[in-house]
Every structure is written in C-alpha cells, then in structure tokens.
Enzyme design. Sequence first.
Site, PDB file in Angstrom:
ATOM      1  N   SER A 196      41.055   7.130 118.754  1.00 34.48           N
ATOM      2  CA  SER A 196      40.750   8.531 118.478  1.00 34.48           C
ATOM      3  C   SER A 196      39.998   8.661 117.148  1.00 34.48           C
ATOM      4  O   SER A 196      38.924   8.079 116.995  1.00 34.48           O
ATOM      5  CB  SER A 196      42.033   9.361 118.513  1.00 34.48           C
ATOM      6  OG  SER A 196      41.751  10.733 118.565  1.00 34.48           O
ATOM      7  N   ASP A 218      41.359  12.509 129.677  1.00 41.69           N
ATOM      8  CA  ASP A 218      41.658  12.835 128.285  1.00 41.69           C
ATOM      9  C   ASP A 218      41.283  14.297 128.023  1.00 41.69           C
ATOM     10  O   ASP A 218      40.118  14.668 128.169  1.00 41.69           O
ATOM     11  CB  ASP A 218      40.857  11.908 127.361  1.00 41.69           C
ATOM     12  CG  ASP A 218      41.239  12.042 125.896  1.00 41.69           C
ATOM     13  OD1 ASP A 218      41.908  13.030 125.537  1.00 41.69           O
ATOM     14  OD2 ASP A 218      40.852  11.164 125.111  1.00 41.69           O
ATOM     15  N   HIS A 255      44.816  10.812 126.784  1.00 41.30           N
ATOM     16  CA  HIS A 255      44.391  10.520 125.418  1.00 41.30           C
ATOM     17  C   HIS A 255      45.169   9.355 124.805  1.00 41.30           C
ATOM     18  O   HIS A 255      44.639   8.615 123.989  1.00 41.30           O
ATOM     19  CB  HIS A 255      44.537  11.763 124.532  1.00 41.30           C
ATOM     20  CG  HIS A 255      43.938  11.592 123.166  1.00 41.30           C
ATOM     21  ND1 HIS A 255      42.592  11.331 122.980  1.00 41.30           N
ATOM     22  CD2 HIS A 255      44.489  11.618 121.916  1.00 41.30           C
ATOM     23  CE1 HIS A 255      42.343  11.219 121.685  1.00 41.30           C
ATOM     24  NE2 HIS A 255      43.479  11.373 121.022  1.00 41.30           N
TER      25      HIS A 255
END
Length: 253
Positions: free
Chosen positions: A106, A202, A232
């Site tokens: 991320s 996601d 995610h």
Amino acid sequence: MTDVTNDDAIQRLERPDGETIAFKSVSGDGPTVIWIGGFRSDMEGTKALALDAVARDRGWAYVRYDHFAHGQSSGDWRQATIGRWREDAIALIDSLKGPVVLVGSSMGGWVALLAALARPEAIAGLVLVNPAQDFTEALMWPGLADHERQAILRDGETVVVEEGLGSYVLTRAMFEEAKTWLLLGAPVRIAAPVHILQGRADDVVPWGHSIQLVERLAGGDVRLDLIEGGDHRLSTPADLDRLVAAVEALRSA
C-alpha cells in the site's frame, strides 16, 4: 545502529534529529529483504510476519520496520510526511550491506518506489502489494468528505475515523508535502525488476491505480498480477504463498 545478536529483539536506527526507527532483523544470505508497511500499519502485520517466518526457514536476510510515528518507532504523528518516510527508508537501506529487495505494501509501495529511485545501485528488485503511490492526491483527498477537506484547508488538520485504522489526524502539511513526491505524472525509471501483486477486489487502492503505475514504469522488467477476488490486505494463505514466491524469485534472480 544498535548491535543486537538476538534476531527477534527490537533494534533502533538513530536519525539525525534524535528520532529512532524501530526494526527487527533476521540474519541470512543473499539480498536483504526489507518489508515496508502501509499507512498506519506496523511491522507485526500478517504479511510482515509471514515473510519473517520464511526468512528464518530459508536463511534469508530480512528486515521489517515501523515508519516514523508508527508502531514502536518514535515521532509525532502530526510531523509525519511522505518525505520523512522516504528518508527513513533510504537511511535503513544505507545502513545495510549489499543489495536489497524492497517489499512495499500500500503506502509502503510508494515509499519503496521513492527509495528505489534514490538508491538505484542498491536495489535488486521490488515487490509491491496493492501499491498506493500518489495516494494522498489521487485516492485519499478525493475520498474525504467535503467538511473534512474544508477543515484541513481552514484549520490545518482534521480528525478522521476509519474502520480498521481508528481515529487519527490528517494534516494539510502532509498533503502539501506529498506533492513533492508524486510519481504518476512522469516516467518512473527503475532498472530493477518490479513485481506488482494487485487485488481486483481492492476497495482501497483500485486495480486501475496499478495499471497507471505499470504504464509509467520504465527501465526494467515489470510484472503485474491481477488477483481475482483479492482485497486490500491480500493476506489469505494463497496470497501469502504468492507473495513469498514473488520475493524468492527476485532474491534468486
């Protein structure tokens, strides 16, 4: 950097301003795998620990750490910026001997890309998990409620509450400083191989965001795996196996 013989002990990288970056390491051979976590996550997450276990089993050199103002690292959250997180990642790379494989999740994907651009000679490869480059501008700011954006512009900060992340402050300084480090407006020239793992389901970093990154990456091999049903976190057993295989491949290249 503190000399610690116990691989499971917290070690600390001292920074010029007196802050310290907490990390844990596993001794091993080959390129050092560095786990770079996401926004408001720490080095005790599922993926970081899965890589730790594999490193111990297979003899990898491995480091996982907490960003400034995250986890067991020091720092005032209101002073946290993308640039600061970038500088700390570069300092960690500089403290190690030999090449590194950066594994960024991320926001950690953005930090990994910035560190790779700053230290190209040290990078053996990058594995990016749902990478969130430019997230402050492209994802977070548009996703805020209008009253939250207005409070940031008027007061310099606002408190947001997010499921899984709790209550925290977002500052105007973070958003403004992040503009310095935006990547998607120009080619991203990284010679080392890049392997992106992106969940198609996601809802935090849409898969199209990784497509934009692939279109900008230049200079080396790029592989994008779009994982059907992947969220995610990408932390199911199958996801973790896929992550380990991607890291192993770049370590052995």
